[in-house]
Structures are given as structure tokens and as C-alpha cells.
Design an enzyme around this catalytic site. Structure first.
Site: not given
Ligand code: GLN
Length: 194
Positions: A83, A178, A180
Site C-alpha cells: 500500500c 494489506h 498482513e
Molecule cells: N492513501 C495512502 C497513501 O497515499 C495509502 C493507504 C494505505 O497504505 N493503506 O499513502
């Protein structure tokens, strides 16, 4: 075999969940591991691999830069970004904040917040090269373009959800979701690639 030194960037996000998933993955693979919480440049020393959890990519960037970690992070051979971590790995970012910088290591283009706001977060069962998993998307990015050396590990329709790049002695793994929270499969896969 020597114990692998695997760092988890520990500023914010699912740090404890990544530590647990990594330790469990090590047990499944019968690989001896040291998991290290990384908050300073010194913590990066001697790491075989680094995991960058989700969270907020601009916050992670600022804290890493404040600690002088960007340079040393770029030299780490194996990095797994989930992410916000995938955003930090990317060479190109769409919808970025003013002054947003990334490590620029992986030949992917990501679009931040591509599914909308935090309330548009969702879970979905997806097919991956490692089997079916439940994936949690939290204000997730989309991987909108990948370079020729990048292999895709999960797709949903036309959307790329997970990919990897091995180049020379460097290995990068990027996921939009995610892992994890629901599975150790990707942690096992990452450890097996080190
Ligand atoms: N929206 C976050 C960003 O731009 C990422 C979201 C996340 O890691 N769950 O960094």
C-alpha cells in the site's frame, strides 16, 4: 544457514501485524530470522530485507527523510512494500502531494487513493499466483503501469494488485492491499526470494 535480518519500518501502520506475519512465515519456511523494528539509519545497517507497511506515504517519506534514511534504504537489496509502501517503491506516482518524493526504485506507476476516500475501503477475495486470498484495501493505490521487467502476481480484471521486479541483485515486491491482516503467503513468498 545464518539468520536472515528482516527490518520492518516502524513509524506507523500495521507494524505489529507485519512482524507477526514475518515471524510466522519464517516458521512455516523453517528459516531462522531476526525481525528488526526500523526507525533510524542505524537500524538499516546489515539488513537483508526491509518491509514497508501501509500507512500514509507522505508521512513515511517525511519521517524517513528526517532520519536520513532515504539513501541507505535505496541500497537495501530486498524490499516488500504494501500500500503506502508500494507508493514509496514506485518510480512514478499519480495524484501526489506537492513535494511528495519516493524511493523511486521499482519500475511501476501508481495512482494514490485511486478507489476514493477512507470510507470507500473494502475487502475482496482475489486470485493471486500464490492462490486465493482475502485482500483488504484501505484507501488503496492502483498500480496503473508496469515496466517490462515487472512480473504480475495478482490482477482483478484489468487492475494490477501485486507485482515484483528482480533486477541484478535487487528484488522488489509491491502490493496494493494489506496482506498482513489476512495471510502470511506473501511474507513467505518474499522470504523465499531473498
Ligand atoms: N492513501 C495512502 C497513501 O497515499 C495509502 C493507504 C494505505 O497504505 N493503506 O499513502
Amino acid at each position: 544457514m545464518q539468520a536472515l535480518r528482516v527490518g520492518v519500518l516502524a513509524f506507523h501502520g500495521d507494524v505489529a501485524e507485519h512482524v507477526r506475519a514475518t515471524e510466522e512465515a519464517g516458521k512455516h519456511l523453517k528459516r531462522a530470522l531476526h525481525v528488526i523494528l526500523v526507525r533510524t539509519k542505524d537500524d538499516l545497517r546489515g539488513l537483508d530485507a526491509l518491509i514497508i507497511p501501509g500507512g500514509e506515504s507522505t508521512t513515511l517519506q517525511k519521517l524517513c527523510e528526517r532520519e536520513g534514511m532515504f539513501g541507505p534504504m535505496k541500497r537495501i537489496k530486498n524490499i516488500f512494500g504494501t500500500c503506502a509502501g508500494a507508493i514509496l517503491l514506485a518510480k512514478t506516482v499519480r495524484n501526489k502531494e506537492k513535494d511528495q518524493r519516493t524511493l523511486g526504485l521499482m519500475d511501476i506507476e501508481v495512482e494514490r487513493n485511486a478507489y476514493g476516500r477512507q470510507t470507500e475501503s473494502f475487502e475482496k477475495r482475489i486470485q493471486t499466483t500464490l492462490g486465493k486470498i482475502d485482500a483488504t484495501f484501505i484507501r488503496a493505490p492502483k498500480i496503473v503501469k508496469v515496466g517490462t521487467d515487472v512480473e504480475i502476481l495478482a490482477k482483478d480484471g484489468n487492475e494490477i494488485l501485486a507485482c515484483e521486479e528482480a533486477k541484478g541483485n535487487k528484488y522488489y515486491l509491491a502490493l496494493c492491499f494489506h496482506p498482513e491482516l489476512t495471510t502470511t503467503k506473501f511474507h513467505e513468498y518474499f522470504l523465499s526470494r531473498i
